[in-house]
Design a protein around this motif. Sequence first.
Motif, PDB file in Angstrom:
ATOM      1  N   THR A  20       0.973  -1.236   0.010  1.00  0.00           N
ATOM      2  CA  THR A  20       0.018   0.095   0.022  1.00  0.00           C
ATOM      3  C   THR A  20       0.903   1.132   0.039  1.00  0.00           C
ATOM      4  O   THR A  20       0.575   2.062  -0.750  1.00  0.00           O
ATOM      5  CB  THR A  20      -0.890   0.050   1.264  1.00  0.00           C
ATOM      6  OG1 THR A  20      -1.802  -1.070   1.199  1.00  0.00           O
ATOM      7  CG2 THR A  20      -1.828   1.127   1.106  1.00  0.00           C
ATOM      8  N   GLN A  21       2.038   1.229   0.728  1.00  0.00           N
ATOM      9  CA  GLN A  21       3.009   2.450   0.740  1.00  0.00           C
ATOM     10  C   GLN A  21       3.524   2.690  -0.534  1.00  0.00           C
ATOM     11  O   GLN A  21       3.672   3.591  -0.959  1.00  0.00           O
ATOM     12  CB  GLN A  21       4.040   2.076   1.974  1.00  0.00           C
ATOM     13  CG  GLN A  21       3.413   2.191   3.214  1.00  0.00           C
ATOM     14  CD  GLN A  21       4.505   1.959   4.430  1.00  0.00           C
ATOM     15  OE1 GLN A  21       5.577   1.682   3.859  1.00  0.00           O
ATOM     16  NE2 GLN A  21       4.084   1.971   5.630  1.00  0.00           N
ATOM     17  N   ILE A  22       4.051   1.243  -1.236  1.00  0.00           N
ATOM     18  CA  ILE A  22       4.371   1.372  -2.564  1.00  0.00           C
ATOM     19  C   ILE A  22       3.489   2.147  -3.364  1.00  0.00           C
ATOM     20  O   ILE A  22       3.807   3.056  -4.311  1.00  0.00           O
ATOM     21  CB  ILE A  22       5.019   0.160  -3.297  1.00  0.00           C
ATOM     22  CG1 ILE A  22       5.974  -0.622  -2.230  1.00  0.00           C
ATOM     23  CG2 ILE A  22       5.153   0.406  -4.461  1.00  0.00           C
ATOM     24  CD1 ILE A  22       6.299  -1.830  -2.390  1.00  0.00           C
ATOM     25  N   ASN A  23       2.340   1.705  -3.412  1.00  0.00           N
ATOM     26  CA  ASN A  23       1.313   2.309  -4.490  1.00  0.00           C
ATOM     27  C   ASN A  23       1.037   3.735  -4.311  1.00  0.00           C
ATOM     28  O   ASN A  23       0.968   4.566  -5.079  1.00  0.00           O
ATOM     29  CB  ASN A  23       0.147   1.483  -4.212  1.00  0.00           C
ATOM     30  CG  ASN A  23      -0.190   0.140  -4.963  1.00  0.00           C
ATOM     31  OD1 ASN A  23       0.486   0.115  -6.313  1.00  0.00           O
ATOM     32  ND2 ASN A  23      -0.861  -0.693  -4.511  1.00  0.00           N
ATOM     33  N   GLU A  24       1.012   4.189  -2.887  1.00  0.00           N
ATOM     34  CA  GLU A  24       1.014   5.706  -2.559  1.00  0.00           C
ATOM     35  C   GLU A  24       2.192   6.654  -3.047  1.00  0.00           C
ATOM     36  O   GLU A  24       1.912   7.552  -3.510  1.00  0.00           O
ATOM     37  CB  GLU A  24       0.698   5.758  -0.974  1.00  0.00           C
ATOM     38  CG  GLU A  24      -0.700   5.207  -0.608  1.00  0.00           C
ATOM     39  CD  GLU A  24      -0.682   5.232   0.994  1.00  0.00           C
ATOM     40  OE1 GLU A  24       0.314   5.632   1.551  1.00  0.00           O
ATOM     41  OE2 GLU A  24      -1.997   4.924   1.251  1.00  0.00           O
ATOM     42  N   SER A  25       3.347   5.812  -2.676  1.00  0.00           N
ATOM     43  CA  SER A  25       4.447   6.493  -3.071  1.00  0.00           C
ATOM     44  C   SER A  25       4.484   6.708  -4.713  1.00  0.00           C
ATOM     45  O   SER A  25       5.064   7.774  -5.345  1.00  0.00           O
ATOM     46  CB  SER A  25       5.733   6.024  -2.707  1.00  0.00           C
ATOM     47  OG  SER A  25       5.849   5.681  -1.139  1.00  0.00           O
ATOM     48  N   TYR A  26       4.553   5.675  -5.277  1.00  0.00           N
ATOM     49  CA  TYR A  26       4.327   5.631  -6.974  1.00  0.00           C
ATOM     50  C   TYR A  26       3.272   6.635  -7.436  1.00  0.00           C
ATOM     51  O   TYR A  26       3.625   7.547  -8.267  1.00  0.00           O
ATOM     52  CB  TYR A  26       4.142   4.349  -7.365  1.00  0.00           C
ATOM     53  CG  TYR A  26       3.985   4.096  -8.983  1.00  0.00           C
ATOM     54  CD1 TYR A  26       5.352   4.485  -9.369  1.00  0.00           C
ATOM     55  CD2 TYR A  26       2.864   3.966  -9.665  1.00  0.00           C
ATOM     56  CE1 TYR A  26       5.395   4.188 -10.925  1.00  0.00           C
ATOM     57  CE2 TYR A  26       2.876   3.962 -11.042  1.00  0.00           C
ATOM     58  CZ  TYR A  26       4.338   4.048 -11.632  1.00  0.00           C
ATOM     59  OH  TYR A  26       4.077   4.134 -12.999  1.00  0.00           O
ATOM     60  N   ALA A  27       2.207   6.661  -6.716  1.00  0.00           N
ATOM     61  CA  ALA A  27       1.151   7.721  -7.240  1.00  0.00           C
ATOM     62  C   ALA A  27       1.560   9.154  -6.969  1.00  0.00           C
ATOM     63  O   ALA A  27       1.310   9.980  -7.840  1.00  0.00           O
ATOM     64  CB  ALA A  27      -0.137   7.434  -6.633  1.00  0.00           C
ATOM     65  N   ASN A  28       2.259   9.122  -5.960  1.00  0.00           N
ATOM     66  CA  ASN A  28       2.611  10.675  -5.536  1.00  0.00           C
ATOM     67  C   ASN A  28       3.891  10.855  -6.457  1.00  0.00           C
ATOM     68  O   ASN A  28       4.115  12.197  -6.947  1.00  0.00           O
ATOM     69  CB  ASN A  28       3.327  10.693  -4.054  1.00  0.00           C
ATOM     70  CG  ASN A  28       3.920  11.983  -3.981  1.00  0.00           C
ATOM     71  OD1 ASN A  28       2.914  13.098  -3.959  1.00  0.00           O
ATOM     72  ND2 ASN A  28       5.061  12.038  -3.209  1.00  0.00           N
ATOM     73  N   PHE A  29       4.852   9.929  -6.851  1.00  0.00           N
ATOM     74  CA  PHE A  29       5.910  10.141  -7.845  1.00  0.00           C
ATOM     75  C   PHE A  29       5.234  10.761  -9.300  1.00  0.00           C
ATOM     76  O   PHE A  29       5.624  11.448  -9.738  1.00  0.00           O
ATOM     77  CB  PHE A  29       6.720   8.902  -7.805  1.00  0.00           C
ATOM     78  CG  PHE A  29       7.420   8.793  -9.084  1.00  0.00           C
ATOM     79  CD1 PHE A  29       8.677   9.407  -9.289  1.00  0.00           C
ATOM     80  CD2 PHE A  29       7.147   7.956 -10.296  1.00  0.00           C
ATOM     81  CE1 PHE A  29       9.279   9.570 -10.392  1.00  0.00           C
ATOM     82  CE2 PHE A  29       7.906   8.033 -11.158  1.00  0.00           C
ATOM     83  CZ  PHE A  29       9.123   8.534 -11.324  1.00  0.00           C
ATOM     84  N   ARG A  30       4.118   9.803  -9.649  1.00  0.00           N
ATOM     85  CA  ARG A  30       3.555  10.105 -11.140  1.00  0.00           C
ATOM     86  C   ARG A  30       3.082  11.467 -10.963  1.00  0.00           C
ATOM     87  O   ARG A  30       3.197  12.388 -11.934  1.00  0.00           O
ATOM     88  CB  ARG A  30       2.672   9.006 -11.432  1.00  0.00           C
ATOM     89  CG  ARG A  30       3.024   7.758 -11.626  1.00  0.00           C
ATOM     90  CD  ARG A  30       3.951   7.508 -12.815  1.00  0.00           C
ATOM     91  NE  ARG A  30       3.374   8.122 -14.044  1.00  0.00           N
ATOM     92  CZ  ARG A  30       4.061   8.283 -15.047  1.00  0.00           C
ATOM     93  NH1 ARG A  30       5.140   7.844 -15.256  1.00  0.00           N
ATOM     94  NH2 ARG A  30       3.105   8.565 -16.265  1.00  0.00           N
ATOM     95  N   LYS A  32       4.077  14.089  -9.100  1.00  0.00           N
ATOM     96  CA  LYS A  32       5.217  15.012  -9.109  1.00  0.00           C
ATOM     97  C   LYS A  32       5.771  15.056 -10.652  1.00  0.00           C
ATOM     98  O   LYS A  32       5.997  16.304 -11.170  1.00  0.00           O
ATOM     99  CB  LYS A  32       6.098  14.635  -8.256  1.00  0.00           C
ATOM    100  CG  LYS A  32       5.820  14.795  -6.757  1.00  0.00           C
ATOM    101  CD  LYS A  32       5.518  16.105  -6.232  1.00  0.00           C
ATOM    102  CE  LYS A  32       5.066  16.095  -4.930  1.00  0.00           C
ATOM    103  NZ  LYS A  32       4.742  17.506  -4.450  1.00  0.00           N
TER     104      LYS A  32
END
Length: 340
Positions: A20-30, A32
């Motif tokens: 879940t943390q990975i998905n949130e980080s990746y969504a945030n990355f995309r 940005k």
Amino acid sequence: NEYKSYLRMEFKAENDEIFTQINESYANFRGKVEEYYQSTAKCKAAIKKFEDQIEALEEKEEKLSEEDAKLIEGRKAEIEKMCNYLPKENHLLLMLFVGDFNCVLPRNEDKIKYKKQYEMFKLWYIVGQLFFSFINIALGPSRIIEGFLQFYLVWFYCNLTLKESILTHNGSRIRTWWLIQHYLDIVLYGFLLIRNDGEFSIQFSLYIFYMSGCQILQFYYQQGSLYKLRALGRAESMEVSAEGLRVKTFADLQFLTPFFFILYIFQLCNSYTLWHLSEHATNDERWEVVLCSVLFFFISIGNMFTLFRVLVVKYQLYQQRKNKKTTLSRASNINGNKSE
């Protein structure tokens, strides 16, 4: 079994949380990334608008006050620095090698890291050409070793010109002559590789050996000089060491000049030797030997002209600083006498 089942459940819960943390980080990355491209487009549009406004002003030939002219020049310089961090069209060499791929590094840390990699690449491969030229001298003329040395030089300068193109694309200042010389070196060593005549082998290896020694000596002098100037805030972080004489102090210039002057005379000797060999070459090979002779001559004259220009400029700056110190010293003496 219950314990194993508990461990599996604990592992699954922990794994689900991490995923879940990975998905949130990746969504945030995309998000940005999209924000970065949108901000880049807005910034480029604003810069284009500014440039169009200045161009329209210049076309009208309206006279600006001295204060406004200084303001506009200052803003132009600031925008030029900004453009070093924005995507831009590649020039011809980069288009040929990498196409329309964006070669601008957006972070200053990445630019400095790439510059350091370039410096180390250049140093180690100069040490390599020093080693291979020494082997060819020590073992006597060998077409295999000489051919390998010439291939090594062609490969090295091809890589060097590409890396320098990326550096200049990212804001590094490299003299136009050194870039031109590297293109000429590729052509020169390429034709020498095709010809690979043993008559010129030892002289060529001696030339490469001496040139490599000069380049290593100059590299360390420039690195020390650039380090001091960066610490004093008088040099940009993306300034690089370059071939030839590009030093920042007159003392370094006095030390290095004799070594490089001998190197440029060596290039003239190579030109003369190849011209003499062309008289005994076959009709099919003569034009290749003549071309190599002309290239050595042109490189030597270009280097001597650049050396002379650097000497004149550095001597003028040295005299100005010397006169300024003398003037300040006299002024302080006069003030001291008055106070007495």
